[in-house]
Design a protein around this motif. Structure first.
Motif, PDB file in Angstrom:
ATOM      1  N   GLU A 259       0.838  -1.196   0.000  1.00 19.90           N
ATOM      2  CA  GLU A 259       0.000   0.000   0.000  1.00 19.90           C
ATOM      3  C   GLU A 259       0.874   1.248   0.000  1.00 19.90           C
ATOM      4  N   SER A 260       0.607   2.144  -0.951  1.00 15.48           N
ATOM      5  CA  SER A 260       1.401   3.365  -1.061  1.00 15.48           C
ATOM      6  C   SER A 260       0.618   4.603  -0.638  1.00 15.48           C
ATOM      7  N   LEU A 261      -0.679   4.635  -0.944  1.00 12.40           N
ATOM      8  CA  LEU A 261      -1.488   5.812  -0.634  1.00 12.40           C
ATOM      9  C   LEU A 261      -2.928   5.382  -0.396  1.00 12.40           C
ATOM     10  N   TYR A 262      -3.527   5.930   0.653  1.00  9.83           N
ATOM     11  CA  TYR A 262      -4.937   5.688   0.946  1.00  9.83           C
ATOM     12  C   TYR A 262      -5.441   6.905   1.695  1.00  9.83           C
ATOM     13  N   LYS A 263      -5.959   7.878   0.938  1.00  8.69           N
ATOM     14  CA  LYS A 263      -6.327   9.138   1.580  1.00  8.69           C
ATOM     15  C   LYS A 263      -7.392   9.841   0.750  1.00  8.69           C
ATOM     16  N   SER A 264      -8.414  10.322   1.415  1.00 12.56           N
ATOM     17  CA  SER A 264      -9.488  11.053   0.740  1.00 12.56           C
ATOM     18  C   SER A 264      -9.194  12.546   0.745  1.00 12.56           C
ATOM     19  N   GLY A 265      -9.946  13.278  -0.091  1.00 10.66           N
ATOM     20  CA  GLY A 265      -9.845  14.730  -0.102  1.00 10.66           C
ATOM     21  C   GLY A 265      -8.603  15.292  -0.749  1.00 10.66           C
ATOM     22  N   LEU A 266      -7.860  14.494  -1.516  1.00 11.76           N
ATOM     23  CA  LEU A 266      -6.620  14.983  -2.125  1.00 11.76           C
ATOM     24  C   LEU A 266      -6.893  15.757  -3.413  1.00 11.76           C
ATOM     25  N   LEU A 267      -6.133  16.815  -3.617  1.00 11.68           N
ATOM     26  CA  LEU A 267      -6.137  17.528  -4.882  1.00 11.68           C
ATOM     27  C   LEU A 267      -5.171  16.841  -5.843  1.00 11.68           C
ATOM     28  N   ASN A 268      -5.321  17.130  -7.132  1.00 12.62           N
ATOM     29  CA  ASN A 268      -4.487  16.456  -8.139  1.00 12.62           C
ATOM     30  C   ASN A 268      -3.000  16.683  -7.900  1.00 12.62           C
ATOM     31  N   ASN A 269      -2.637  17.913  -7.511  1.00 13.43           N
ATOM     32  CA  ASN A 269      -1.210  18.185  -7.306  1.00 13.43           C
ATOM     33  C   ASN A 269      -0.649  17.403  -6.120  1.00 13.43           C
ATOM     34  N   GLN A 270      -1.514  17.078  -5.147  1.00  9.72           N
ATOM     35  CA  GLN A 270      -1.051  16.269  -4.012  1.00  9.72           C
ATOM     36  C   GLN A 270      -0.792  14.820  -4.442  1.00  9.72           C
ATOM     37  N   ILE A 271      -1.614  14.314  -5.349  1.00  8.64           N
ATOM     38  CA  ILE A 271      -1.372  12.974  -5.897  1.00  8.64           C
ATOM     39  C   ILE A 271      -0.066  12.977  -6.677  1.00  8.64           C
ATOM     40  N   VAL A 272       0.137  14.016  -7.495  1.00  6.87           N
ATOM     41  CA  VAL A 272       1.379  14.147  -8.276  1.00  6.87           C
ATOM     42  C   VAL A 272       2.590  14.170  -7.347  1.00  6.87           C
ATOM     43  N   ASN A 273       2.524  14.981  -6.301  1.00  5.48           N
ATOM     44  CA  ASN A 273       3.663  15.095  -5.380  1.00  5.48           C
ATOM     45  C   ASN A 273       3.967  13.776  -4.691  1.00  5.48           C
ATOM     46  N   HIS A 274       2.911  13.046  -4.338  1.00  2.00           N
ATOM     47  CA  HIS A 274       3.140  11.746  -3.695  1.00  2.00           C
ATOM     48  C   HIS A 274       3.869  10.798  -4.647  1.00  2.00           C
ATOM     49  N   ILE A 275       3.421  10.747  -5.883  1.00  3.12           N
ATOM     50  CA  ILE A 275       4.043   9.839  -6.855  1.00  3.12           C
ATOM     51  C   ILE A 275       5.489  10.247  -7.124  1.00  3.12           C
ATOM     52  N   LYS A 276       5.720  11.547  -7.286  1.00  4.55           N
ATOM     53  CA  LYS A 276       7.066  12.022  -7.622  1.00  4.55           C
ATOM     54  C   LYS A 276       8.050  11.874  -6.466  1.00  4.55           C
ATOM     55  N   SER A 277       7.521  11.665  -5.258  1.00  2.84           N
ATOM     56  CA  SER A 277       8.413  11.460  -4.109  1.00  2.84           C
ATOM     57  C   SER A 277       8.942  10.031  -4.044  1.00  2.84           C
ATOM     58  N   ASP A 278       8.470   9.167  -4.935  1.00  3.78           N
ATOM     59  CA  ASP A 278       8.856   7.746  -4.928  1.00  3.78           C
ATOM     60  C   ASP A 278       9.489   7.402  -6.273  1.00  3.78           C
ATOM     61  N   ASP A 279      10.755   7.022  -6.252  1.00  6.96           N
ATOM     62  CA  ASP A 279      11.482   6.750  -7.503  1.00  6.96           C
ATOM     63  C   ASP A 279      10.846   5.625  -8.307  1.00  6.96           C
ATOM     64  N   GLU A 280      10.351   4.597  -7.639  1.00  6.63           N
ATOM     65  CA  GLU A 280       9.741   3.485  -8.361  1.00  6.63           C
ATOM     66  C   GLU A 280       8.446   3.916  -9.032  1.00  6.63           C
ATOM     67  N   LEU A 281       7.610   4.639  -8.309  1.00  8.62           N
ATOM     68  CA  LEU A 281       6.326   5.046  -8.865  1.00  8.62           C
ATOM     69  C   LEU A 281       6.478   5.922 -10.100  1.00  8.62           C
ATOM     70  N   LYS A 282       7.430   6.833 -10.075  1.00 14.25           N
ATOM     71  CA  LYS A 282       7.529   7.789 -11.176  1.00 14.25           C
ATOM     72  C   LYS A 282       8.254   7.224 -12.396  1.00 14.25           C
ATOM     73  N   GLN A 283       8.787   6.009 -12.286  1.00 19.53           N
ATOM     74  CA  GLN A 283       9.546   5.444 -13.395  1.00 19.53           C
ATOM     75  C   GLN A 283       8.863   4.267 -14.070  1.00 19.53           C
ATOM     76  N   ASN A 284       7.808   3.734 -13.462  1.00 22.88           N
ATOM     77  CA  ASN A 284       7.161   2.569 -14.071  1.00 22.88           C
ATOM     78  C   ASN A 284       5.653   2.812 -14.171  1.00 22.88           C
ATOM     79  N   ILE A 285       4.993   1.987 -14.955  1.00 22.36           N
ATOM     80  CA  ILE A 285       3.594   2.185 -15.306  1.00 22.36           C
ATOM     81  C   ILE A 285       2.689   2.259 -14.088  1.00 22.36           C
ATOM     82  N   ILE A 286       1.721   3.174 -14.130  1.00 15.06           N
ATOM     83  CA  ILE A 286       0.662   3.242 -13.127  1.00 15.06           C
ATOM     84  C   ILE A 286      -0.655   3.102 -13.882  1.00 15.06           C
TER      85      ILE A 286
END
Length: 391
Positions: A259-286
């Motif tokens: 599990e990487s993220l489980y949170k309500s009420g997030l804006l799109n930029n917050q989802i982007v920031n979460h993904i970009k903070s993880d090298d694996e997430l930002k380099q492979n398919i989602i």
């Protein structure tokens, strides 16, 4: 009031978080409500008490009904004190309110003095945390231990905050119900797995497993060193949580899910920031829920390798069948995912027989896993895995 042995055991707990694990007929919920009512009648200052459960209909049929019944039976009920619009009752200057966790405004709203979470294993850890941090004094949790859950973490080794109750703690239980439990014990001795689980949970108050769960899985401490990260799945939400899982593979048939993220009420930029903070997430398919193409487009504009899953008739069952072909391993830190796995079941007909349709709840993270499986792991000719990421 007619107070049971269960009440006396509950009244002795003095810890902030008071956990009541109970079998059927143990009077755990009824006794907690009696305790709270007595507390209000003796209080020298106003208290606010919140009774919370998985949904308002669940409360209306259960704890809220019991509360009013106890007040009526003990000549404490005054209709003028019952606010049926706000679902609350005033007693000796104290306010007892009740609401379901689906009410996000109440969940993250005003503070309270005392919290009672009814059937607590039917809500997730995040919801409980939101309630807990807004509670000043102490908290009751009660539940039938029908499956393993996050509640175990609150049970300390010294058990000072924990009570386990059975029907033997309720002196006022009807003889007919007691006989039903005795009959169930006899059925369990015949070797039936269903009745063994029933007796463990509902007669003896021991931990069991929900009947009809869709996936089986194993818990692991962490991601093994010898597995490969292969991508992620993302289910969008706002009032519902945004759910993101990372998927790893070991050999041909072992999938490790984290599990990487489980949170309500997030804006799109917050989802982007979460993904970009993880090298694996930002380099492979989602692989994402196709219902929100505008969010997927924004992720792609931010160079995140996101794509929409391709859905179709029967795609839910197809995705489930794909995942069932693998051995699933889940990290212990994936608390919300574990909760969903323990509660995601097949629908049942009026006779209790399983239908070939999964329930439409407890599935945010599991939908994310399924999207990934449909797109990346399917060997069937269903076109789910034909749309590849193009950089």
């Amino acid at each position: 009031m007619k107070l049971t042995a269960a009440f006396n055991k509950i009244a002795k707990i003095k810890a902030r978080t008071r956990i009541i694990q109970g079998a059927g007929g143990s009077s755990k919920t009824y006794s907690i409500l009696q305790y709270l009512i007595i507390l209000c009648t003796k209080s020298k200052k106003p208290l606010t008490i919140s009774i919370v459960s998985e949904s308002f209909p669940h409360l209306r049929r259960g704890a809220a009904k019991d509360l009013i019944d106890i007040l009526i039976e003990n000549d404490l009920y005054d209709e003028k004190s019952h606010n049926k619009t706000n679902n609350s009752y005033k007693l000796n200057g104290c306010t007892i309110e009740w609401f379901g966790v689906e009410d996000g405004g109440k969940l993250r709203g005003a503070r309270r003095d005392i919290l009672f979470v009814n059937e607590a294993n039917n809500i997730n850890r995040e919801a409980f945390t939101q309630l807990s941090i807004r509670t000043k004094q102490f908290i009751f949790l009660d539940y039938n231990p029908s499956h393993l859950s996050w509640i175990r973490e609150y049970i300390k080794e010294d058990k000072s905050n924990f009570v386990k109750l059975t029907y033997l703690d309720n002196e006022y239980l009807s003889k007919n119900v007691i006989q039903e439990y005795k009959d169930a014990i006899i059925k369990a001795e015949s070797g039936s797995s269903y009745w063994k689980n029933f007796v463990a949970v509902y007669v003896y108050g021991e931990e069991g497993q929900v009947d009809g769960t869709i996936y089986s899985y194993n818990l692991i401490e962490d991601i093994p060193d010898d597995c490969k990260y292969i991508g992620a799945g993302l289910d969008f939400g706002f009032n519902d949580p945004n759910a993101l899982v990372k998927v790893y593979q070991k050999g041909l048939k072992d999938l490790i899910i984290d599990e990487s993220l489980y949170k309500s009420g997030l804006l799109n930029n917050q989802i982007v920031n979460h993904i970009k903070s993880d090298d694996e997430l930002k380099q492979n398919i989602i692989v994402c829920d196709s219902a929100r193409p505008e969010i997927i487009a924004e992720l792609r504009n931010k160079t995140i390798p996101a794509k929409a899953v391709k859905k179709g008739a029967g795609s839910i069952l197809d995705g489930i069948s794909i995942l069932q072909e693998f051995n699933l391993y889940v990290t212990k830190r994936s608390e919300n995912l574990i909760f969903e796995l323990n509660n995601y079941t097949w629908e049942k007909d009026n006779n209790g027989e399983k239908l070939n349709t999964p329930i439409d709840k407890h599935n945010h993270l599991l939908d994310a896993v399924r999207y990934f499986a449909m797109d990346r792991l399917s060997t069937k000719n269903n076109n789910y895995n034909t749309l590849k990421w193009v950089s």
